[in-house]
Design a protein around this motif. Sequence first.
Motif, short mmCIF file in Angstrom:
data_model
loop_
_atom_site.label_atom_id
_atom_site.label_comp_id
_atom_site.label_asym_id
_atom_site.label_seq_id
_atom_site.Cartn_x
_atom_site.Cartn_y
_atom_site.Cartn_z
N ARG A 189 34.86 36.35 27.07
CA ARG A 189 35.25 36.97 25.65
C ARG A 189 36.84 36.27 24.83
NH1 ARG A 189 36.00 43.67 25.61
NH2 ARG A 189 33.35 42.37 25.91
N VAL A 190 37.23 35.34 26.47
CA VAL A 190 38.12 35.35 25.23
C VAL A 190 37.37 33.39 24.36
CG1 VAL A 190 39.83 33.44 26.41
CG2 VAL A 190 40.02 35.36 27.41
N MET A 211 40.27 35.18 36.34
CA MET A 211 38.73 35.71 35.53
C MET A 211 37.60 36.06 35.27
SD MET A 211 41.30 34.72 31.81
CE MET A 211 39.85 34.14 30.99
N THR A 212 36.61 36.82 35.70
CA THR A 212 35.33 37.10 35.44
C THR A 212 34.32 36.23 34.96
OG1 THR A 212 35.37 38.83 34.06
CG2 THR A 212 35.91 39.43 36.52
N ASP A 220 25.99 37.44 34.81
CA ASP A 220 27.39 36.77 34.21
C ASP A 220 27.19 36.22 34.99
OD1 ASP A 220 27.93 39.53 33.08
OD2 ASP A 220 29.42 40.23 34.41
N THR A 221 26.84 34.82 33.88
CA THR A 221 26.79 33.30 34.44
C THR A 221 28.03 32.36 33.12
OG1 THR A 221 24.95 33.36 33.07
CG2 THR A 221 24.54 33.73 35.52
N ASP A 222 28.05 31.97 33.66
CA ASP A 222 29.27 31.31 32.55
C ASP A 222 28.81 30.24 32.64
OD1 ASP A 222 33.02 30.82 32.66
OD2 ASP A 222 31.17 29.81 31.59
N GLU A 223 28.13 29.75 31.12
CA GLU A 223 27.72 28.44 30.25
C GLU A 223 28.35 27.23 30.07
OE1 GLU A 223 24.22 30.26 28.47
OE2 GLU A 223 25.55 29.85 27.08
#
Length: 103
Positions: A13-14, A6-7, A100-103
């Motif tokens: 979003r999930v 997953m991106t 698009d960074t994931d925290e």
Amino acid sequence: MSDQPMTPRQRRRVRWLGAILWPSFLTAGVATMVFFANVDPETLRYETVPDWEIGRRLGYTLGFFMFWAVCAVSSAVSVWLFAPAGRPRRPGTEPREEEDTDE
């Protein structure tokens, strides 16, 4: 299912859906128990829509989904209000494209 990971946007979003749907599901369950401990669905039907043929089981089901929808809207508003705002720009700099960074 796809074998691709997953991106970061999909992961966000999930998590967002989980933060809305799971607490609202639990709250709807409690609200349904409290409401229907005091209100009989058959009596409610007779007083609101006497022409409809709705049994107790369908009344409980519709009540649960109604409570779930209301609680989901409440959770969605909470998630929306607590979402981080965009970073302020310094004067004289060009706006960057959103990363698009994931925290």
